[in-house]
Scaffold this motif. Structure first.
Motif, PDB file in Angstrom:
ATOM      1  N   GLU A  27       0.821  -1.210   0.000  1.00 46.45           N
ATOM      2  CA  GLU A  27       0.000   0.000   0.000  1.00 46.45           C
ATOM      3  C   GLU A  27       0.858   1.264   0.000  1.00 46.45           C
ATOM      4  O   GLU A  27       0.600   2.198  -0.745  1.00 46.45           O
ATOM      5  N   LEU A  28       1.879   1.277   0.843  1.00 54.02           N
ATOM      6  CA  LEU A  28       2.740   2.455   0.947  1.00 54.02           C
ATOM      7  C   LEU A  28       3.557   2.694  -0.320  1.00 54.02           C
ATOM      8  O   LEU A  28       3.715   3.823  -0.761  1.00 54.02           O
ATOM      9  N   SER A  29       4.085   1.623  -0.900  1.00 48.59           N
ATOM     10  CA  SER A  29       4.991   1.755  -2.042  1.00 48.59           C
ATOM     11  C   SER A  29       4.268   1.761  -3.384  1.00 48.59           C
ATOM     12  O   SER A  29       4.815   2.240  -4.371  1.00 48.59           O
ATOM     13  N   GLY A  30       3.075   1.181  -3.412  1.00 46.50           N
ATOM     14  CA  GLY A  30       2.367   1.016  -4.680  1.00 46.50           C
ATOM     15  C   GLY A  30       2.789  -0.237  -5.437  1.00 46.50           C
ATOM     16  O   GLY A  30       2.285  -0.518  -6.525  1.00 46.50           O
ATOM     17  N   ASP A  31       3.708  -1.016  -4.877  1.00 43.49           N
ATOM     18  CA  ASP A  31       4.167  -2.259  -5.505  1.00 43.49           C
ATOM     19  C   ASP A  31       3.219  -3.388  -5.108  1.00 43.49           C
ATOM     20  O   ASP A  31       3.358  -3.993  -4.051  1.00 43.49           O
ATOM     21  N   LYS A  32       2.239  -3.623  -5.971  1.00 43.15           N
ATOM     22  CA  LYS A  32       1.220  -4.630  -5.680  1.00 43.15           C
ATOM     23  C   LYS A  32       1.391  -5.872  -6.563  1.00 43.15           C
ATOM     24  O   LYS A  32       0.430  -6.532  -6.953  1.00 43.15           O
ATOM     25  N   ASN A  33       2.638  -6.200  -6.838  1.00 42.51           N
ATOM     26  CA  ASN A  33       2.983  -7.387  -7.606  1.00 42.51           C
ATOM     27  C   ASN A  33       2.317  -8.607  -6.953  1.00 42.51           C
ATOM     28  O   ASN A  33       2.459  -8.818  -5.746  1.00 42.51           O
ATOM     29  N   PRO A  34       1.609  -9.416  -7.728  1.00 35.97           N
ATOM     30  CA  PRO A  34       0.931 -10.572  -7.143  1.00 35.97           C
ATOM     31  C   PRO A  34       1.883 -11.612  -6.554  1.00 35.97           C
ATOM     32  O   PRO A  34       1.445 -12.439  -5.744  1.00 35.97           O
ATOM     33  N   ALA A  35       3.157 -11.567  -6.897  1.00 35.10           N
ATOM     34  CA  ALA A  35       4.118 -12.487  -6.276  1.00 35.10           C
ATOM     35  C   ALA A  35       4.209 -12.236  -4.769  1.00 35.10           C
ATOM     36  O   ALA A  35       4.578 -13.132  -4.012  1.00 35.10           O
ATOM     37  N   HIS A  36       3.806 -11.049  -4.344  1.00 32.96           N
ATOM     38  CA  HIS A  36       3.836 -10.694  -2.924  1.00 32.96           C
ATOM     39  C   HIS A  36       2.475 -10.858  -2.245  1.00 32.96           C
ATOM     40  O   HIS A  36       2.414 -11.112  -1.048  1.00 32.96           O
TER      41      HIS A  36
END
Length: 138
Positions: A27-36
């Motif tokens: 949420e903070l970074s905007g990195d919503k890669n589904p691997a995570h």
């Protein structure tokens, strides 16, 4: 607070990252890669499980530099990172920094940065360069 540093000075911290940590970081970074974030997606990857963001793991170096070694007042100037192995949720990670170079005329320090798991497997390696305003010479 010490005002001198020497080659070989080191510090470490231990941490594990929860599912909630990863959600918050996404949420903070905007990195919503589904691997995570998506277990079904991650199951089809080479990792087979969701993994912690590499930069979230790398943030442990920022905690070390700013709070432990060199400590308060330290300003990051640069960092390179190599991600050697995935970090899975709730895996204990030991992050460490070691002073490897002190500039001869400026308050600038280079540190080796390493993260390993509890079995000693290398997860992340790199180098950080930091400005240490309070640094004095012997």
């Amino acid at each position: 607070m010490a005002t001198t540093l020497k080659i070989g000075d080191n510090a470490s911290i231990t941490r594990s990252f929860t599912e909630q940590d990863v959600i918050d970081y996404a949420e903070l970074s905007g990195d919503k890669n589904p691997a995570h974030l998506d277990a079904a997606y991650a199951a089809e990857t080479q990792f087979k499980h969701r993994i912690v963001h590499g930069m979230l793991v790398g943030s442990l170096f920022s905690a070390l530099l700013g709070a432990h070694l060199p400590g308060e007042g330290t300003i990051y100037m640069g960092q390179n990172l190599q991600f050697k192995a995935p970090v899975y949720f709730d895996t204990e990670v030991i992050a460490s920094v070691e002073v490897i170079k002190i500039h001869e005329t400026k308050p600038i320090v280079t540190l080796k940065t390493t993260c390993v798991d509890s079995d000693g497997n290398i997860l992340v390696i790199g180098e950080a360069v930091a400005f240490v305003p309070w640094l004095t010479r012997d």
